[in-house]
Design a protein around this motif. Sequence first.
Motif, PDB file in Angstrom:
ATOM      1  N   PRO A   1      -6.007  -5.160   1.909  1.00  0.00           N
ATOM      2  CA  PRO A   1      -4.931  -5.396   2.885  1.00  0.00           C
ATOM      3  C   PRO A   1      -5.286  -4.833   4.259  1.00  0.00           C
ATOM      4  CG  PRO A   1      -4.377  -3.538   1.481  1.00  0.00           C
ATOM      5  CD  PRO A   1      -5.639  -4.141   0.917  1.00  0.00           C
ATOM      6  N   ALA A   2      -4.855  -5.535   5.287  1.00  0.00           N
ATOM      7  CA  ALA A   2      -5.011  -5.019   6.648  1.00  0.00           C
ATOM      8  C   ALA A   2      -3.902  -4.023   6.969  1.00  0.00           C
ATOM      9  CB  ALA A   2      -4.987  -6.169   7.650  1.00  0.00           C
ATOM     10  N   THR A   3      -2.731  -4.230   6.353  1.00  0.00           N
ATOM     11  CA  THR A   3      -1.566  -3.383   6.604  1.00  0.00           C
ATOM     12  C   THR A   3      -0.864  -3.107   5.281  1.00  0.00           C
ATOM     13  OG1 THR A   3      -1.264  -4.423   8.776  1.00  0.00           O
ATOM     14  CG2 THR A   3       0.582  -3.144   7.909  1.00  0.00           C
ATOM     15  N   VAL A   4      -0.442  -1.865   5.102  1.00  0.00           N
ATOM     16  CA  VAL A   4       0.345  -1.473   3.929  1.00  0.00           C
ATOM     17  C   VAL A   4       1.669  -0.911   4.431  1.00  0.00           C
ATOM     18  CG1 VAL A   4       0.501   0.108   1.966  1.00  0.00           C
ATOM     19  CG2 VAL A   4      -1.681  -1.010   2.507  1.00  0.00           C
ATOM     20  N   LEU A   5       2.758  -1.355   3.846  1.00  0.00           N
ATOM     21  CA  LEU A   5       4.084  -0.850   4.200  1.00  0.00           C
ATOM     22  C   LEU A   5       4.657  -0.101   3.018  1.00  0.00           C
ATOM     23  CD1 LEU A   5       3.770  -3.987   5.468  1.00  0.00           C
ATOM     24  CD2 LEU A   5       5.877  -3.254   6.563  1.00  0.00           C
ATOM     25  N   CYS A   6       5.202   1.072   3.272  1.00  0.00           N
ATOM     26  CA  CYS A   6       5.873   1.821   2.201  1.00  0.00           C
ATOM     27  C   CYS A   6       6.956   2.705   2.803  1.00  0.00           C
ATOM     28  CB  CYS A   6       4.870   2.632   1.378  1.00  0.00           C
ATOM     29  SG  CYS A   6       4.348   4.175   2.115  1.00  0.00           S
ATOM     30  N   SER A   7       7.741   3.283   1.926  1.00  0.00           N
ATOM     31  CA  SER A   7       8.862   4.103   2.366  1.00  0.00           C
ATOM     32  C   SER A   7       8.379   5.337   3.126  1.00  0.00           C
ATOM     33  CB  SER A   7       9.714   4.509   1.163  1.00  0.00           C
ATOM     34  OG  SER A   7       8.892   4.998   0.118  1.00  0.00           O
ATOM     35  N   TRP A   8       9.213   5.794   4.046  1.00  0.00           N
ATOM     36  CA  TRP A   8       8.937   6.978   4.857  1.00  0.00           C
ATOM     37  C   TRP A   8       8.676   8.185   3.960  1.00  0.00           C
ATOM     38  CZ3 TRP A   8       7.167   9.392   8.748  1.00  0.00           C
ATOM     39  CH2 TRP A   8       7.629  10.647   9.157  1.00  0.00           C
ATOM     40  N   ARG A   9       7.676   8.935   4.277  1.00  0.00           N
ATOM     41  CA  ARG A   9       7.211  10.030   3.422  1.00  0.00           C
ATOM     42  C   ARG A   9       8.256  11.111   3.186  1.00  0.00           C
ATOM     43  NH1 ARG A   9       1.969  11.431   6.468  1.00  0.00           N
ATOM     44  NH2 ARG A   9       1.989   9.151   6.532  1.00  0.00           N
ATOM     45  N   ARG A  10       9.250  11.227   4.023  1.00  0.00           N
ATOM     46  CA  ARG A  10      10.313  12.221   3.804  1.00  0.00           C
ATOM     47  C   ARG A  10      11.680  11.552   3.654  1.00  0.00           C
ATOM     48  NH1 ARG A  10       7.246  14.726   7.788  1.00  0.00           N
ATOM     49  NH2 ARG A  10       8.835  14.469   9.391  1.00  0.00           N
ATOM     50  N   ASP A  11      11.682  10.305   3.206  1.00  0.00           N
ATOM     51  CA  ASP A  11      12.958   9.658   2.914  1.00  0.00           C
ATOM     52  C   ASP A  11      13.685  10.507   1.863  1.00  0.00           C
ATOM     53  OD1 ASP A  11      14.291   6.872   3.506  1.00  0.00           O
ATOM     54  OD2 ASP A  11      14.664   7.295   1.388  1.00  0.00           O
TER      55      ASP A  11
END
Length: 201
Positions: free
Chosen positions: A86-96
């Motif tokens: 992948p060129a870009t990975v999206l995931c939840s904010w690390r301190r959600d």
Amino acid sequence: MRKAAVPVQVVLISDGTMSHPNSRKFPPAARQALREAELRQALLELGVETTPVCLGLPDSKVPSEGEELFSEAVAQLRELFAATKPATVLCSWRRDPHPDHRATSELVRAALAGLAPLPRLLEYVVWAWERAAPADLPQPGEVAGWRLDVSSVFNEKQRAIAAHRSQLAPGIIDDDPTGFLLSPEMLAHFAQPFEAYLEVI
């Protein structure tokens, strides 16, 4: 991204079974199957035809570093990243504030470590809109934040959200009054013509 003809791969981290833990009509396996079906329908609304990868980690107990199943999940993600590049990975904010979201961020960052070329990592907040303590929020100089205009696909976005029927009032799991449903106030954060992303500097 699909409108721009960018290929998309989706990973479902947890099994979703703790949303209605007291339901007898929908025991754990049925809840898991329901949540996975809802995700597939949501992706179709967005034009994503790729079958999501489901890790099936325990809902509310997605492992953090040092816990059982963490290394195995990291290896699965790393294998996926190596295969799809992948060129870009999206995931939840690390301190959600949600512990599963924090653990997911740990898993993703551990899986990305050492990959070459390193994908761009963009993070998004979920529960931080309503439940974040000051220390949970991005600190000065920590991230670059920006908005992506999604007004041209706003209706598709709303249909994708609506596909998650077990999480929206009145819900379809009707034998667990203590079950989880998203509040109108929470949903209002996602009824905007933009998406907000954070990128650690």
